[in-house]
Design a protein around this motif. Structure first.
Motif, PDB file in Angstrom:
ATOM      1  N   TYR A  26      -1.233   1.034  -2.086  1.00  0.00           N
ATOM      2  CA  TYR A  26       0.162   1.368  -1.818  1.00  0.00           C
ATOM      3  C   TYR A  26       0.742   0.358  -0.823  1.00  0.00           C
ATOM      4  O   TYR A  26       0.217   0.197   0.276  1.00  0.00           O
ATOM      5  CB  TYR A  26       0.273   2.794  -1.273  1.00  0.00           C
ATOM      6  CG  TYR A  26      -0.235   3.823  -2.260  1.00  0.00           C
ATOM      7  CD1 TYR A  26       0.613   4.344  -3.225  1.00  0.00           C
ATOM      8  CD2 TYR A  26      -1.561   4.237  -2.225  1.00  0.00           C
ATOM      9  CE1 TYR A  26       0.143   5.276  -4.145  1.00  0.00           C
ATOM     10  CE2 TYR A  26      -2.035   5.158  -3.143  1.00  0.00           C
ATOM     11  CZ  TYR A  26      -1.180   5.675  -4.106  1.00  0.00           C
ATOM     12  OH  TYR A  26      -1.648   6.581  -5.019  1.00  0.00           O
ATOM     13  N   LEU A  27       1.821  -0.296  -1.225  1.00  0.00           N
ATOM     14  CA  LEU A  27       2.488  -1.298  -0.401  1.00  0.00           C
ATOM     15  C   LEU A  27       3.779  -0.682   0.125  1.00  0.00           C
ATOM     16  O   LEU A  27       4.717  -0.449  -0.633  1.00  0.00           O
ATOM     17  CB  LEU A  27       2.791  -2.553  -1.223  1.00  0.00           C
ATOM     18  CG  LEU A  27       1.585  -3.181  -1.938  1.00  0.00           C
ATOM     19  CD1 LEU A  27       2.011  -4.416  -2.712  1.00  0.00           C
ATOM     20  CD2 LEU A  27       0.471  -3.514  -0.959  1.00  0.00           C
ATOM     21  N   ARG A  28       3.821  -0.441   1.434  1.00  0.00           N
ATOM     22  CA  ARG A  28       4.927   0.311   2.015  1.00  0.00           C
ATOM     23  C   ARG A  28       5.838  -0.543   2.896  1.00  0.00           C
ATOM     24  O   ARG A  28       6.592  -0.008   3.694  1.00  0.00           O
ATOM     25  CB  ARG A  28       4.373   1.484   2.827  1.00  0.00           C
ATOM     26  CG  ARG A  28       3.448   2.406   2.019  1.00  0.00           C
ATOM     27  CD  ARG A  28       2.972   3.581   2.839  1.00  0.00           C
ATOM     28  NE  ARG A  28       1.974   4.379   2.139  1.00  0.00           N
ATOM     29  CZ  ARG A  28       2.259   5.334   1.263  1.00  0.00           C
ATOM     30  NH1 ARG A  28       3.519   5.614   0.979  1.00  0.00           N
ATOM     31  NH2 ARG A  28       1.289   6.007   0.661  1.00  0.00           N
ATOM     32  N   CYS A  29       5.759  -1.856   2.777  1.00  0.00           N
ATOM     33  CA  CYS A  29       6.618  -2.751   3.550  1.00  0.00           C
ATOM     34  C   CYS A  29       7.532  -3.530   2.613  1.00  0.00           C
ATOM     35  O   CYS A  29       7.277  -3.639   1.416  1.00  0.00           O
ATOM     36  CB  CYS A  29       5.782  -3.724   4.369  1.00  0.00           C
ATOM     37  SG  CYS A  29       4.818  -2.941   5.675  1.00  0.00           S
ATOM     38  N   ARG A  30       8.570  -4.101   3.184  1.00  0.00           N
ATOM     39  CA  ARG A  30       9.484  -4.912   2.377  1.00  0.00           C
ATOM     40  C   ARG A  30       8.853  -6.229   1.961  1.00  0.00           C
ATOM     41  O   ARG A  30       9.222  -6.811   0.947  1.00  0.00           O
ATOM     42  CB  ARG A  30      10.767  -5.199   3.153  1.00  0.00           C
ATOM     43  CG  ARG A  30      11.669  -3.991   3.344  1.00  0.00           C
ATOM     44  CD  ARG A  30      13.052  -4.428   3.774  1.00  0.00           C
ATOM     45  NE  ARG A  30      13.939  -3.308   3.970  1.00  0.00           N
ATOM     46  CZ  ARG A  30      15.262  -3.410   4.003  1.00  0.00           C
ATOM     47  NH1 ARG A  30      15.823  -4.591   3.858  1.00  0.00           N
ATOM     48  NH2 ARG A  30      16.023  -2.350   4.191  1.00  0.00           N
ATOM     49  N   LEU A  45      -0.905  -1.756  -7.895  1.00  0.00           N
ATOM     50  CA  LEU A  45      -0.145  -1.867  -6.653  1.00  0.00           C
ATOM     51  C   LEU A  45       1.178  -1.131  -6.820  1.00  0.00           C
ATOM     52  O   LEU A  45       2.018  -1.525  -7.631  1.00  0.00           O
ATOM     53  CB  LEU A  45       0.114  -3.332  -6.314  1.00  0.00           C
ATOM     54  CG  LEU A  45      -1.112  -4.252  -6.281  1.00  0.00           C
ATOM     55  CD1 LEU A  45      -0.698  -5.671  -5.950  1.00  0.00           C
ATOM     56  CD2 LEU A  45      -2.136  -3.755  -5.273  1.00  0.00           C
ATOM     57  N   LEU A  46       1.366  -0.061  -6.063  1.00  0.00           N
ATOM     58  CA  LEU A  46       2.598   0.715  -6.117  1.00  0.00           C
ATOM     59  C   LEU A  46       3.464   0.325  -4.927  1.00  0.00           C
ATOM     60  O   LEU A  46       3.073   0.514  -3.774  1.00  0.00           O
ATOM     61  CB  LEU A  46       2.302   2.211  -6.087  1.00  0.00           C
ATOM     62  CG  LEU A  46       3.510   3.137  -6.230  1.00  0.00           C
ATOM     63  CD1 LEU A  46       4.195   2.925  -7.577  1.00  0.00           C
ATOM     64  CD2 LEU A  46       3.085   4.594  -6.072  1.00  0.00           C
ATOM     65  N   ALA A 124       8.347   0.702  -8.651  1.00  0.00           N
ATOM     66  CA  ALA A 124       7.810  -0.555  -9.161  1.00  0.00           C
ATOM     67  C   ALA A 124       6.307  -0.556  -8.960  1.00  0.00           C
ATOM     68  O   ALA A 124       5.814  -0.177  -7.888  1.00  0.00           O
ATOM     69  CB  ALA A 124       8.449  -1.746  -8.454  1.00  0.00           C
ATOM     70  N   ALA A 125       5.588  -0.933  -9.980  1.00  0.00           N
ATOM     71  CA  ALA A 125       4.130  -0.987  -9.896  1.00  0.00           C
ATOM     72  C   ALA A 125       3.629  -2.233 -10.613  1.00  0.00           C
ATOM     73  O   ALA A 125       4.184  -2.648 -11.634  1.00  0.00           O
ATOM     74  CB  ALA A 125       3.502   0.262 -10.497  1.00  0.00           C
ATOM     75  N   LEU A 126       2.592  -2.815 -10.067  1.00  0.00           N
ATOM     76  CA  LEU A 126       1.951  -3.989 -10.639  1.00  0.00           C
ATOM     77  C   LEU A 126       0.500  -3.680 -10.961  1.00  0.00           C
ATOM     78  O   LEU A 126      -0.160  -2.927 -10.242  1.00  0.00           O
ATOM     79  CB  LEU A 126       1.989  -5.164  -9.650  1.00  0.00           C
ATOM     80  CG  LEU A 126       3.337  -5.801  -9.323  1.00  0.00           C
ATOM     81  CD1 LEU A 126       3.167  -6.761  -8.153  1.00  0.00           C
ATOM     82  CD2 LEU A 126       3.900  -6.528 -10.528  1.00  0.00           C
TER      83      LEU A 126
END
Length: 305
Positions: A26-30, A45-46, A124-126
Motif C-alpha cells: 500500500y502506497l499512501r504518499c503522493r 501496489l495499491l 489506482a493499482a499496479l
C-alpha cells in the motif's frame, strides 16, 4: 523478498510468499520510491495518496530506474555521465476493470523510462511482475512514482504548460521551487528516455536551494560562483579559471526548449528524481518583479534577485 518504499511511504500487508504469489503493498504518499530486491513472483501496489475529497481522481506517473542518475550539480561537463542502462527486471501493468493493461515492459519497443496513467473512480493499482531469473546476479527493480490530482484549485507550476509564467506564478514558483538560480543555458539535449529536453545550466548566482545536494546558506560565502554579480557578462579571465557549477534541468520535449543567449532565473522542482524546470524569466524581468514586490504584505516569501 524485500520491498523498500522510501520517502516515509511505509508498505503494509507484506507476507511471506511463494515464487508465483502476489504480495500486496500500500502506497499512501503522493510520491516516493519503490525498490524490490531480488524480485520473484509479483507485487500488487495499491495507490492511496492523501488528496482532498474534492480531488478524488488523480494522474500517476512512474519512472523506472535502469541506471544511477548523475549528480544534480557538477563542475566538469565531460564527467557528468552515467553507466549504460541495464534491463529493468520486471513488467508493470495497470489494473483495469476486467483486465491488466500493460504499462511497461523491457522489450515493448518504447525507450521511455517515464509512463503515466489515470486513476479509475479514485482508485489506482499496479501489478509488478518479476522477470524470470537469469543467473546469480543481484537484481533490484526500482521505480519512482508521483500522484497528482486531475484538477486543482490552485496554480501548480509542476504541471504548467509551455507558456511564460505570469507575475503571480513567478512569485509562487520562486517560493516553492527546490532550486532558483541565475543561469546561462549552455547546452540542450533531447532525452528520449525521459520524454524531455535536458538543459545544461551554468549557475552564476544561487538565489534559493532546498534539500538535495546543494545548500544555499553554505554557498553564500563561496566566491567561485555564488558571489558573482552577473549582468549577462561573466566572461572574465579570473572567472573562467575558477570551478563553475552546472546543473541539468528537464523540460517537456513538446516545449521546444533550447540553449540561448542571455541570463535567466531558472526555477526548478525535483520530480521523479530529476530537476524539472518550472519558470525561467529573463533576469531583468525577475529583478523588476522582485523590486516591485519587496515591501508587499501579501508576498509568499522574500524575493531575491
Amino acid at each position: 523478498m524485500n520491498v523498500v518504499n522510501q520517502l516515509l511511504c511505509v508498505p503494509s500487508g507484506l507476507t511471506s510468499t511463494a515464487e508465483r504469489a502476489v504480495t500486496p503493498v500500500y502506497l499512501r504518499c503522493r510520491e516516493g520510491t519503490v525498490s524490490w530486491m531480488y524480485p520473484r513472483g509479483a507485487l500488487r501496489l495499491l495507490l492511496r495518496p492523501p488528496l482532498p475529497a474534492a480531488e478524488r481522481d488523480f494522474n500517476v506517473c512512474l519512472r523506472v530506474i535502469r541506471r544511477p542518475d548523475p549528480p544534480e550539480f557538477f563542475h566538469d561537463l565531460q564527467y557528468n555521465h552515467t553507466e549504460k542502462a541495464a534491463r529493468f527486471p520486471a513488467r508493470i501493468f495497470v489494473e483495469g476493470a476486467r483486465k491488466l493493461v500493460p504499462l511497461y515492459a523491457p522489450d515493448d519497443g518504447d525507450p521511455r523510462e517515464l509512463r503515466c496513467f489515470r486513476s479509475r473512480r479514485g482508485r489506482a493499482a499496479l501489478y509488478v511482475e518479476a522477470d524470470p531469473e537469469e543467473g546469480p546476479s543481484r537484481r533490484v527493480a526500482t521505480f519512482k512514482y508521483e500522484a497528482r490530482p486531475l484538477n486543482t484549485r490552485h496554480y501548480d507550476p509542476a504541471t504548467a504548460d509551455c507558456r511564460p509564467c505570469s507575475d503571480s506564478e513567478l512569485e509562487l514558483a520562486f517560493c516553492t521551487s527546490d532550486l532558483v538560480s541565475r543561469v546561462m543555458i549552455v547546452g540542450s539535449e533531447e532525452r528520449e528516455d525521459l520524454d524531455s529536453t535536458q538543459l545544461t545550466l551554468r549557475l552564476t548566482k544561487v538565489l534559493r536551494a532546498t534539500g538535495g545536494e546543494l545548500n544555499a546558506d553554505e554557498l553564500e560565502h563561496d566566491g567561485n560562483y555564488y558571489a558573482y554579480q552577473v549582468d549577462n557578462d561573466i566572461a572574465s579571465e579570473a572567472r573562467e579559471e575558477s570551478r563553475t557549477l552546472h546543473a541539468h534541468v528537464h523540460v517537456w520535449s513538446g516545449c521546444g526548449a533550447a540553449a540561448g543567449a542571455g541570463e535567466f532565473v531558472a526555477m526548478a522542482r525535483r520530480r521523479l528524481g530529476r530537476l524539472a524546470l518550472v519558470c525561467a524569466p529573463r533576469t531583468h524581468q525577475w529583478r523588476r518583479l522582485a523590486e516591485a514586490r519587496a515591501n508587499a504584505h501579501d508576498a509568499h516569501c522574500t524575493l531575491r534577485h
